[in-house]
Design a protein around this motif. Structure first.
Motif, PDB file in Angstrom:
ATOM      1  N   ASN A   1       0.831  -1.218   0.000  1.00 45.24           N
ATOM      2  CA  ASN A   1       0.000   0.000   0.000  1.00 45.24           C
ATOM      3  C   ASN A   1       0.858   1.257   0.000  1.00 45.24           C
ATOM      4  O   ASN A   1       0.534   2.237  -0.682  1.00 45.24           O
ATOM      5  CB  ASN A   1      -0.967  -0.014   1.186  1.00 45.24           C
ATOM      6  CG  ASN A   1      -2.139  -0.940   0.953  1.00 45.24           C
ATOM      7  OD1 ASN A   1      -2.676  -1.027  -0.147  1.00 45.24           O
ATOM      8  ND2 ASN A   1      -2.546  -1.650   1.996  1.00 45.24           N
ATOM      9  N   ASP A   2       1.971   1.239   0.740  1.00 44.78           N
ATOM     10  CA  ASP A   2       2.905   2.373   0.719  1.00 44.78           C
ATOM     11  C   ASP A   2       3.503   2.558  -0.676  1.00 44.78           C
ATOM     12  O   ASP A   2       3.646   3.683  -1.155  1.00 44.78           O
ATOM     13  CB  ASP A   2       4.028   2.186   1.739  1.00 44.78           C
ATOM     14  CG  ASP A   2       3.567   2.370   3.172  1.00 44.78           C
ATOM     15  OD1 ASP A   2       2.466   2.922   3.388  1.00 44.78           O
ATOM     16  OD2 ASP A   2       4.315   1.953   4.086  1.00 44.78           O
ATOM     17  N   LEU A   3       3.858   1.449  -1.314  1.00 46.22           N
ATOM     18  CA  LEU A   3       4.414   1.503  -2.667  1.00 46.22           C
ATOM     19  C   LEU A   3       3.395   2.087  -3.636  1.00 46.22           C
ATOM     20  O   LEU A   3       3.730   2.946  -4.464  1.00 46.22           O
ATOM     21  CB  LEU A   3       4.867   0.108  -3.105  1.00 46.22           C
ATOM     22  CG  LEU A   3       5.463  -0.022  -4.492  1.00 46.22           C
ATOM     23  CD1 LEU A   3       6.694   0.869  -4.655  1.00 46.22           C
ATOM     24  CD2 LEU A   3       5.825  -1.487  -4.776  1.00 46.22           C
ATOM     25  N   LEU A   4       2.152   1.644  -3.535  1.00 45.03           N
ATOM     26  CA  LEU A   4       1.092   2.206  -4.388  1.00 45.03           C
ATOM     27  C   LEU A   4       0.961   3.711  -4.161  1.00 45.03           C
ATOM     28  O   LEU A   4       0.820   4.477  -5.116  1.00 45.03           O
ATOM     29  CB  LEU A   4      -0.248   1.529  -4.079  1.00 45.03           C
ATOM     30  CG  LEU A   4      -0.527   0.216  -4.791  1.00 45.03           C
ATOM     31  CD1 LEU A   4      -1.750  -0.459  -4.193  1.00 45.03           C
ATOM     32  CD2 LEU A   4      -0.699   0.440  -6.278  1.00 45.03           C
ATOM     33  N   ASN A   5       1.018   4.120  -2.912  1.00 42.12           N
ATOM     34  CA  ASN A   5       0.916   5.539  -2.593  1.00 42.12           C
ATOM     35  C   ASN A   5       2.096   6.318  -3.178  1.00 42.12           C
ATOM     36  O   ASN A   5       1.916   7.415  -3.713  1.00 42.12           O
ATOM     37  CB  ASN A   5       0.822   5.734  -1.079  1.00 42.12           C
ATOM     38  CG  ASN A   5       0.427   7.138  -0.718  1.00 42.12           C
ATOM     39  OD1 ASN A   5      -0.439   7.733  -1.349  1.00 42.12           O
ATOM     40  ND2 ASN A   5       1.076   7.673   0.294  1.00 42.12           N
ATOM     41  N   GLN A   6       3.297   5.765  -3.071  1.00 36.99           N
ATOM     42  CA  GLN A   6       4.478   6.422  -3.650  1.00 36.99           C
ATOM     43  C   GLN A   6       4.322   6.615  -5.149  1.00 36.99           C
ATOM     44  O   GLN A   6       4.655   7.674  -5.687  1.00 36.99           O
ATOM     45  CB  GLN A   6       5.734   5.598  -3.381  1.00 36.99           C
ATOM     46  CG  GLN A   6       6.225   5.606  -1.975  1.00 36.99           C
ATOM     47  CD  GLN A   6       7.410   4.660  -1.811  1.00 36.99           C
ATOM     48  OE1 GLN A   6       8.006   4.203  -2.789  1.00 36.99           O
ATOM     49  NE2 GLN A   6       7.751   4.365  -0.569  1.00 36.99           N
ATOM     50  N   ILE A   7       3.815   5.591  -5.820  1.00 36.84           N
ATOM     51  CA  ILE A   7       3.644   5.677  -7.273  1.00 36.84           C
ATOM     52  C   ILE A   7       2.588   6.733  -7.607  1.00 36.84           C
ATOM     53  O   ILE A   7       2.774   7.540  -8.518  1.00 36.84           O
ATOM     54  CB  ILE A   7       3.281   4.296  -7.862  1.00 36.84           C
ATOM     55  CG1 ILE A   7       4.458   3.327  -7.679  1.00 36.84           C
ATOM     56  CG2 ILE A   7       2.916   4.420  -9.334  1.00 36.84           C
ATOM     57  CD1 ILE A   7       4.123   1.885  -7.969  1.00 36.84           C
TER      58      ILE A   7
END
Length: 170
Positions: A134-140
């Motif tokens: 979820n953090d990775l999705l947010n970063q993208i």
């Protein structure tokens, strides 16, 4: 067993019907994104083939993570994500998920119950991975928003009416 195969087995794990290796080499003419998606397909196949050996809690969490990872793969390709984001995604699919899954499946059946300590421990690890995804999705997404904002400023600067006129008035 040849030394090279032995070393490979340490990093890839056994390629058994229950848990195929997700470290398959990229195919010719296959992009990095396609190779990552194929590795996730292999992981999904491994989880499905082990379905009867996995408690419902883990099957459910793994399915949720699979869905999230598929969204990440699409976004990585569409947004041209950073190298660091791609490396993290690849590591999750090829190592961070299959390694504990392989270890869990190697446990005796009595230790793979819905309420066993091993199940709860693996579930907690999956929770950490889900938060990371979820953090990775947010970063993208933030990267896409920043890129859109930068492009908007470029357009405003490029096509905004000049503030000075030839007669010196603003």
């Amino acid at each position: 067993m040849a030394f090279g195969k032995f070393v490979d087995s340490l990093f890839k794990g056994p390629a058994t019907p229950e848990m195929p290796s997700v470290l398959a080499e990229p195919r010719a003419a296959e992009s990095e994104d396609e190779a990552t998606a194929r590795a996730l397909d292999l992981l999904r196949t491994a989880v499905r083939s082990a379905g009867g050996e996995l408690p419902t809690l883990l099957s459910s969490r793994l399915a949720q993570i699979d869905d999230l990872l598929r969204v990440v793969i699409e976004m990585v390709a569409a947004q041209n994500a950073s190298t660091e984001q791609r490396v993290l995604l690849d590591a999750m699919i090829r190592d961070y998920l299959p390694t504990p899954l392989r270890s869990f499946l190697a446990l005796p059946e009595g230790e793979r119950t819905n309420t066993s300590a091993a199940t709860l421990q693996f579930s907690a690890q999956l929770g950490i991975l889900e938060e990371t995804i979820n953090d990775l999705l947010n970063q993208i997404r933030i990267g896409a928003i920043a890129e859109l904002s930068t492009h908007g400023r470029f357009l405003a600067d490029k096509f905004a009416a000049p503030s000075l006129t030839l007669d010196g008035r603003s």
